[in-house]
Design a protein around this motif. Structure first.
Motif, PDB file in Angstrom:
ATOM      1  N   GLU A  71       7.401   8.025  -7.223  1.00  0.00           N
ATOM      2  CA  GLU A  71       6.909   9.402  -7.159  1.00  0.00           C
ATOM      3  C   GLU A  71       6.382   9.860  -8.517  1.00  0.00           C
ATOM      4  N   ARG A  72       7.097   9.447  -9.575  1.00  0.00           N
ATOM      5  CA  ARG A  72       6.697   9.840 -10.930  1.00  0.00           C
ATOM      6  C   ARG A  72       5.345   9.219 -11.270  1.00  0.00           C
ATOM      7  N   LEU A  73       5.128   7.976 -10.866  1.00  0.00           N
ATOM      8  CA  LEU A  73       3.842   7.321 -11.119  1.00  0.00           C
ATOM      9  C   LEU A  73       2.735   8.035 -10.348  1.00  0.00           C
TER      10      LEU A  73
ATOM     11  N   ASN B 184       7.992  -0.227 -12.132  1.00  0.00           N
ATOM     12  CA  ASN B 184       7.018  -0.052 -11.063  1.00  0.00           C
ATOM     13  C   ASN B 184       5.620  -0.052 -11.653  1.00  0.00           C
ATOM     14  N   VAL B 185       4.706  -0.696 -10.959  1.00  0.00           N
ATOM     15  CA  VAL B 185       3.311  -0.709 -11.378  1.00  0.00           C
ATOM     16  C   VAL B 185       2.489  -0.156 -10.225  1.00  0.00           C
ATOM     17  N   LEU B 186       1.748   0.919 -10.504  1.00  0.00           N
ATOM     18  CA  LEU B 186       0.902   1.511  -9.474  1.00  0.00           C
ATOM     19  C   LEU B 186      -0.549   1.245  -9.844  1.00  0.00           C
TER      20      LEU B 186
ATOM     21  N   ALA C  21       0.845  -1.192   0.000  1.00  0.00           N
ATOM     22  CA  ALA C  21       0.000   0.000   0.000  1.00  0.00           C
ATOM     23  C   ALA C  21       0.880   1.241   0.000  1.00  0.00           C
ATOM     24  N   VAL C  22       0.609   2.175  -0.922  1.00  0.00           N
ATOM     25  CA  VAL C  22       1.323   3.452  -0.946  1.00  0.00           C
ATOM     26  C   VAL C  22       0.280   4.550  -1.089  1.00  0.00           C
TER      27      VAL C  22
ATOM     28  N   LEU D 142       1.276  -0.559  -4.830  1.00  0.00           N
ATOM     29  CA  LEU D 142       2.449  -0.581  -5.698  1.00  0.00           C
ATOM     30  C   LEU D 142       2.977  -1.998  -5.855  1.00  0.00           C
ATOM     31  N   LEU D 143       3.226  -2.376  -7.120  1.00  0.00           N
ATOM     32  CA  LEU D 143       3.953  -3.604  -7.393  1.00  0.00           C
ATOM     33  C   LEU D 143       5.339  -3.148  -7.842  1.00  0.00           C
ATOM     34  N   GLY D 144       6.288  -3.234  -6.942  1.00  0.00           N
ATOM     35  CA  GLY D 144       7.600  -2.652  -7.232  1.00  0.00           C
ATOM     36  C   GLY D 144       8.623  -3.701  -7.604  1.00  0.00           C
TER      37      GLY D 144
END
Lengths: 349, 283
Positions: free
Chosen positions: A341-343, A324-326, A311-312, A317-319
């Motif tokens: 952060e970019r996502l 990265n997958v948000l 959880a973010v 997030l799948l990091g």
């Protein structure tokens, strides 16, 4: 005298590991032939201008994305639609594969992806495309005019295809350089290195080994920023430049196999588009983020996938080390080789 | 080495020793009981598949089981898949662990060494007889599999993993290759067993140690953290014979395995030579 005799009895036992270690070291050391100096642009041209040549080769794909490896071939009872697609993609990315490629005359190719007691085959012969899965003993057949064929999902897993996709993405945001020559599958190759000019990506560098003689990409390795070893690598382990046996491209479905005929591609694409809407891309080059209006909620409700995500702010997030997958709270899925952060910023826009 | 310079007489003596060793091995009830147990596996499997009302579907049961009903030849291959991880190595452990330790515990080792054969020759003969057993063991599974398969299901075209169809003759060649691979797989284990057998005077202890080692090696082979070690484990290629059932055959694992097993035979053979050559034989 007696002691010397005793020791000499053990000599062979000491000699064997030395011989083994020596021959392993020798095999590893056999250096590459000298290749003429070339600038990165020349190597890129060599790669882009390569001719179609018949060959057969064995390849290996390894990945270490910092994700737990999913057991291969696992059936998820209630996974369907998007969740199943995501699991399949994760399985393909996190597990190691090996296989063979045969390329014959124009429009003749066969790809074999090995499993321990199974195999998946894609055979392309002129307009005919066959897909065989030995686990299911299932055959899929399609007649596709050669002009409007796109690579089947399995074909993405050859060094050739991966290299072409990487090169296509190269733009002004990438710095090109050539490192010391390497040897891949017994061939001397240029080591073309693509380094992103930006810090806003997880990718540290992409290295493509380009056959010094033919321009064929032999290996692609992607290294995450700050890492020493590649997080993803696909390359040939052996390569034979002779034309493969023509019989390999003639496929007849085996007895008892389930054969599924796939309709004309136009119709197929239409159906596909409805199920998987085209993603919107934000940003460019290495920093681009793809936004899918998929039902992300369905994906996180899958227990296995829920376990892999954390959880973010703004979603889950799948990091991994490279991507990265948000999965945003509103169900959108954002994918990019960029920091979290970019996502999050892209999701907020 | 005095034994090697003893020209023709010694050589015929070595031949006679091997012949008598093989006679002893194949006259034992234990050997036949183990071969019979191995033979029962393909028979049981084929009978169960035959009697069941529904033929196994693709991907069900052990590998290739669904192929069995098309072509009886696959009974032999499925049986080899089932026996290679445990059953087959267990029998090899019994025979190889018994080679030297068994003679020592029976008190017959002294008499074997009284004959002008030399310890090196005795080790070689013992190893060769174990190799003969490995051949007999995998041959038994293969042959029974062929016969019971042909009787219950008949022979016909077979499907390879790549989806290509082959005829009966080709199927025989492929299953012979699989049998050869499995036999080669056992050679390294047999050498390990020979070495362990020189360490102790208790035959049963040596057998158990070899069997345990087989399991340990396979467990280590499952641990991802030890990936660097895997190519060096003697069990690494044991089930890699699927590569022989692709079209065209992938020889990589077959040849890598042969090299690996040769390395094990050389190393543990040399260790056994070192140990047996310096050992005080008291019994």
């Amino acid at each position: 005298m007696f002691m010397a005799r005793t020791w000499s009895r053990w000599l062979p036992a000491a000699a064997v590991p030395l011989v083994v270690a020596g021959s392993v070291a020798f095999a590893a050391q056999a250096g590459a032939d000298e290749l003429p100096e070339r600038t990165p642009e020349d190597v890129l041209t060599l790669l882009a201008d390569r001719d179609h040549q018949p060959f057969s080769g064995e390849f290996e794909q390894t990945s270490d994305l910092g994700l737990p490896q999913l057991p291969g071939g696992m059936d998820l009872p209630d996974a369907d639609g998007d969740a199943a697609a995501v699991t399949a993609a994760l399985e393909a990315l996190t597990s190691d594969h090996s296989g063979r490629v045969f390329v014959g005359e124009q429009d003749q190719a066969r790809l074999q992806v090995f499993e321990s007691f199974g195999e998946r085959d894609v055979i392309v012969n002129g307009d005919e495309v066959w897909v065989y899965d030995s686990d299911e003993n299932a055959v899929t057949h399609a007649t596709v005019p050669a002009d409007d064929r796109t690579a089947t999902p399995d074909q993405r897993f050859t060094p050739d295809e991966v290299a072409d996709q990487v090169i296509e993405a190269v733009g002004p945001s990438t710095e090109l350089s050539v490192r010391e020559d390497v040897e891949v599958a017994g061939r001397a190759a240029y080591d073309l290195v693509l380094t992103p000019r930006t810090d806003a990506t997880l990718v540290g560098e992409v290295a493509i080994a380009v056959d010094g003689e033919t321009g064929q990409p032999l290996r692609v390795s992607v290294t995450a920023r700050g890492a020493d070893a590649p997080a993803f690598q696909i390359g040939y382990t052996s390569l034979d430049r002779g034309a493969p046996d023509a019989d390999l491209f003639e496929f007849t479905p085996p007895a008892g196999a389930e054969v599924e005929e796939i309709a004309a591609p136009a119709e197929d694409q239409g159906r596909d588009a409805a199920e998987h809407p085209e993603p919107t891309v934000v940003g460019s080059g290495w920093e681009s983020v793809a936004i899918l209006d998929a039902d992300g909620g369905g994906i996180t409700s899958e227990p296995l996938l829920a376990q892999l995500t954390t959880a973010v702010d703004g979603g889950r997030l799948l990091g991994t080390d490279l991507v990265n997958v948000l999965i945003a709270d509103d169900g959108r899925v954002l994918v990019g080789a960029v920091p979290l952060e970019r996502l999050q910023a892209a999701a907020a826009e | 080495m005095p034994a090697d310079s003893d020209t023709a007489r010694a050589r015929t003596h070595g031949g006679a020793l091997l012949a008598s060793e093989l006679r002893v091995l194949f006259r034992r009830w234990r050997t036949w009981a183990m071969l019979a147990a191995l033979a029962s596996i393909p028979v049981l499997m084929a009978v169960v598949v035959r009697l069941s009302s529904e033929p196994p579907g693709p991907g069900e049961g052990p590998p290739f089981l669904d192929q069995v009903t098309n072509n009886g030849m696959f009974v032999a291959i499925t049986a080899l898949v089932l026996t290679t991880p445990l059953f087959l190595p267990l029998t090899v452990a019994v025979v190889s662990g018994d080679t030297i330790a068994g003679e020592a515990s029976l008190g017959t080792l002294r008499y074997l060494l009284v004959a002008p054969a030399g310890r090196v020759r005795l080790l070689l003969v013992k190893y060769l007889s174990t190799v003969a057993f490995c051949l007999a063991a995998s041959g038994t599974v293969l042959l029974t599999g062929w016969v019971i398969g042909a009787v219950l299901f008949g022979t016909g075209e077979a499907t390879l993993l790549s989806g290509d169809t082959i005829g009966v003759g080709d199927a025989v060649v492929r299953s012979l290759l699989v049998g050869a691979h499995v036999t080669i797989c056992m050679l390294g284990l047999a050498a390990v067993g020979l070495f362990i057998s020189t360490l102790t005077d208790a035959g049963v202890g040596a057998m158990a140690a070899v069997a345990v080692l087989t399991i340990v090696a396979q467990v280590l082979g499952q641990l991802d953290q030890l990936a660097w070690l895997h190519p060096w484990l003697f069990t690494h290629h044991w089930l890699a014979f699927a590569d022989l059932l692709r079209e065209p055959v992938v020889w990589t694992s077959f040849t890598e395995n042969a090299l690996l097993q040769a390395g094990y035979v050389a190393f543990f053979g040399a260790l056994a030579h070192g140990r047996f050559g310096t050992k005080d034989v008291l019994s």
